[in-house]
Design a protein around this motif. Structure first.
Motif, PDB file in Angstrom:
ATOM      1  N   ARG A  38     -19.084 -30.744   6.036  1.00 43.50           N
ATOM      2  CA  ARG A  38     -19.908 -30.748   4.829  1.00 43.50           C
ATOM      3  C   ARG A  38     -19.671 -29.468   4.026  1.00 43.50           C
ATOM      4  O   ARG A  38     -19.396 -28.405   4.605  1.00 43.50           O
ATOM      5  CB  ARG A  38     -21.391 -30.857   5.180  1.00 43.50           C
ATOM      6  N   PRO A  39     -19.788 -29.540   2.719  1.00 35.11           N
ATOM      7  CA  PRO A  39     -19.655 -28.338   1.891  1.00 35.11           C
ATOM      8  C   PRO A  39     -20.629 -27.248   2.349  1.00 35.11           C
ATOM      9  O   PRO A  39     -21.787 -27.530   2.671  1.00 35.11           O
ATOM     10  CB  PRO A  39     -20.004 -28.835   0.484  1.00 35.11           C
ATOM     11  N   GLY A  40     -20.130 -26.021   2.393  1.00 38.21           N
ATOM     12  CA  GLY A  40     -20.974 -24.896   2.766  1.00 38.21           C
ATOM     13  C   GLY A  40     -20.987 -24.573   4.248  1.00 38.21           C
ATOM     14  O   GLY A  40     -21.471 -23.508   4.643  1.00 38.21           O
ATOM     15  N   GLN A  41     -20.476 -25.459   5.085  1.00 45.08           N
ATOM     16  CA  GLN A  41     -20.404 -25.147   6.513  1.00 45.08           C
ATOM     17  C   GLN A  41     -19.434 -23.991   6.747  1.00 45.08           C
ATOM     18  O   GLN A  41     -18.421 -23.873   6.059  1.00 45.08           O
ATOM     19  CB  GLN A  41     -19.935 -26.360   7.313  1.00 45.08           C
ATOM     20  N   PRO A  56      -7.302 -28.579   5.084  1.00 51.50           N
ATOM     21  CA  PRO A  56      -8.119 -29.763   4.845  1.00 51.50           C
ATOM     22  C   PRO A  56      -9.625 -29.489   4.973  1.00 51.50           C
ATOM     23  O   PRO A  56     -10.419 -30.070   4.230  1.00 51.50           O
ATOM     24  CB  PRO A  56      -7.643 -30.747   5.925  1.00 51.50           C
ATOM     25  N   ALA A  57     -10.011 -28.604   5.890  1.00 52.90           N
ATOM     26  CA  ALA A  57     -11.437 -28.269   6.017  1.00 52.90           C
ATOM     27  C   ALA A  57     -11.935 -27.554   4.770  1.00 52.90           C
ATOM     28  O   ALA A  57     -13.031 -27.837   4.265  1.00 52.90           O
ATOM     29  CB  ALA A  57     -11.655 -27.405   7.260  1.00 52.90           C
ATOM     30  N   ALA A  58     -11.138 -26.633   4.254  1.00 53.32           N
ATOM     31  CA  ALA A  58     -11.529 -25.913   3.037  1.00 53.32           C
ATOM     32  C   ALA A  58     -11.567 -26.848   1.833  1.00 53.32           C
ATOM     33  O   ALA A  58     -12.441 -26.715   0.961  1.00 53.32           O
ATOM     34  CB  ALA A  58     -10.578 -24.748   2.791  1.00 53.32           C
ATOM     35  N   ALA A  62     -15.828 -26.523   3.032  1.00 56.57           N
ATOM     36  CA  ALA A  62     -16.291 -25.577   4.044  1.00 56.57           C
ATOM     37  C   ALA A  62     -15.798 -24.169   3.707  1.00 56.57           C
ATOM     38  O   ALA A  62     -14.811 -23.988   3.005  1.00 56.57           O
ATOM     39  CB  ALA A  62     -15.783 -25.987   5.419  1.00 56.57           C
ATOM     40  N   ASP A  63     -16.511 -23.175   4.232  1.00 53.06           N
ATOM     41  CA  ASP A  63     -16.087 -21.777   4.165  1.00 53.06           C
ATOM     42  C   ASP A  63     -15.303 -21.515   5.444  1.00 53.06           C
ATOM     43  O   ASP A  63     -15.881 -21.446   6.536  1.00 53.06           O
ATOM     44  CB  ASP A  63     -17.314 -20.869   4.073  1.00 53.06           C
ATOM     45  N   VAL A  64     -13.975 -21.387   5.341  1.00 52.47           N
ATOM     46  CA  VAL A  64     -13.102 -21.439   6.509  1.00 52.47           C
ATOM     47  C   VAL A  64     -12.421 -20.097   6.754  1.00 52.47           C
ATOM     48  O   VAL A  64     -11.878 -19.482   5.835  1.00 52.47           O
ATOM     49  CB  VAL A  64     -12.027 -22.537   6.355  1.00 52.47           C
ATOM     50  N   LEU A  65     -12.440 -19.679   8.015  1.00 51.94           N
ATOM     51  CA  LEU A  65     -11.662 -18.536   8.476  1.00 51.94           C
ATOM     52  C   LEU A  65     -10.647 -19.034   9.489  1.00 51.94           C
ATOM     53  O   LEU A  65     -11.012 -19.660  10.493  1.00 51.94           O
ATOM     54  CB  LEU A  65     -12.566 -17.493   9.130  1.00 51.94           C
ATOM     55  N   GLY A  85      -5.272 -22.610  -4.388  1.00 48.59           N
ATOM     56  CA  GLY A  85      -6.444 -22.172  -5.134  1.00 48.59           C
ATOM     57  C   GLY A  85      -7.730 -22.245  -4.337  1.00 48.59           C
ATOM     58  O   GLY A  85      -8.810 -22.457  -4.898  1.00 48.59           O
ATOM     59  N   LEU A  86      -7.632 -22.034  -3.020  1.00 49.25           N
ATOM     60  CA  LEU A  86      -8.801 -22.155  -2.141  1.00 49.25           C
ATOM     61  C   LEU A  86      -9.380 -20.775  -1.851  1.00 49.25           C
ATOM     62  O   LEU A  86      -8.986 -20.093  -0.904  1.00 49.25           O
ATOM     63  CB  LEU A  86      -8.406 -22.866  -0.837  1.00 49.25           C
ATOM     64  N   SER A  87     -10.344 -20.359  -2.658  1.00 51.09           N
ATOM     65  CA  SER A  87     -10.988 -19.058  -2.459  1.00 51.09           C
ATOM     66  C   SER A  87     -11.934 -19.065  -1.260  1.00 51.09           C
ATOM     67  O   SER A  87     -12.383 -18.007  -0.819  1.00 51.09           O
ATOM     68  CB  SER A  87     -11.755 -18.651  -3.718  1.00 51.09           C
ATOM     69  N   ASN A  88     -12.232 -20.249  -0.727  1.00 53.07           N
ATOM     70  CA  ASN A  88     -13.119 -20.386   0.433  1.00 53.07           C
ATOM     71  C   ASN A  88     -12.338 -20.431   1.750  1.00 53.07           C
ATOM     72  O   ASN A  88     -12.873 -20.849   2.782  1.00 53.07           O
ATOM     73  CB  ASN A  88     -13.957 -21.658   0.306  1.00 53.07           C
TER      74      ASN A  88
END
Length: 274
Positions: A38-41, A56-58, A62-65, A85-88
């Motif tokens: 879900r967005p924000g996870q 794919p998670a980002a 999601a906020d992914v590390l 372009g995935l800043s998350n």
């Protein structure tokens, strides 16, 4: 983060796993889709490579590390994140058995697909994954299964027969594909047995070209296979190893087209509720 104590760093920096990962993108996206992110996870992808599951998670909000032992894969992952372009999404170096820079109870989901299984000290790996997962969160691992007849388990088995013996005290990463070991490790990390589930699943390696082309990629860019060929070359057995692996790749190809490679590989999908 101190990564120098992990002997796998040199192994995974030796080749270029991005070449292998390019054949795994479709399955990576399909696996992430099933995780219902879900967005924000907050998601940790451990042993992430260049982001086959992290991207794919980002993309799903999601906020992914992504954390990986190999500096070249971390750099490749950050490059892919910028290009998308995935800043998350960001990547950093780290050792799955000692996630010192990550705070406890930080992530809603910890994912490790064919990554953390190769880290040393598997008991510490399980404890660290549990430690950084929020209460009520999940851990999902994908691990190759020892003696499984499909592609990767057989590549690793054949390669081991040509490579030098492992050092004393070495724990095979394939034990992460054994249910009894999985339960033992996570229970020792404080997880209740009823919160651990194992099921067999399938990952696909797909690319244009014949299976011998995919084998070329493994031979030239996959650390374990590279080591096996180097040892076989010294012993005058490189051609024998190549023939054995070619027979494997050709037999496993399910595409029906000799100029297209589509090889399914069975793995153990582990789901842990924390």
């Amino acid at each position: 983060m101190n990564t120098t104590t992990n002997p796998n760093k040199a192994l995974w920096e030796k080749g270029d796993f991005t070449k292998i990962a390019a054949t795994m993108r479709q399955s990576g996206d399909a696996l992430v889709e099933r995780l219902q992110i879900r967005p924000g996870q907050r998601v940790l992808d451990l042993g992430c490579g260049d982001g086959t599951t992290a991207l794919p998670a980002a993309r799903r909000g999601a906020d992914v590390l992504g954390v990986d032992i190999a500096a070249n894969l971390v750099a490749a992952g950050n490059r892919r994140a910028r290009e998308a372009g995935l800043s998350n999404l960001r990547f950093q170096e780290g050792d799955a058995s000692a996630l010192r820079e990550l705070e406890a109870d930080s992530f809603d989901l910890v994912v490790s697909i064919f990554g953390a299984m190769f880290a040393p000290r598997p008991g510490d790996v399980a404890k660290e994954m549990v430690r950084v997962t929020k209460p009520g969160g999940r851990i999902v691992m994908g691990n190759w299964i020892p003696n499984d007849p499909t592609l990767v388990a057989q590549i690793l088995k054949i390669s081991a027969a040509y490579a030098p013996p492992p050092p004393e005290g070495f724990v095979s990463p394939m034990k992460w594909g054994v249910e009894a070991d999985i339960f033992e490790r996570f229970e020792a990390a404080g997880v209740k047995r009823e919160n651990i589930a194992c099921a067999r699943d399938t990952y696909v390696f797909a690319c244009d070209g014949p299976p011998s082309g995919l084998l070329d990629t493994f031979q030239n860019y996959y650390g374990p296979t590279m080591n096996a060929f180097e040892a076989a070359q010294k012993n005058g057995r490189a051609a024998e190893l190549r023939r054995e692996l070619e027979a494997l790749f050709n037999a496993q190809n399910a595409s029906g087209d000799p100029l297209r490679t589509y090889i399914p590989a069975t793995f153990m999908r582990v789901t842990v509720g924390v």
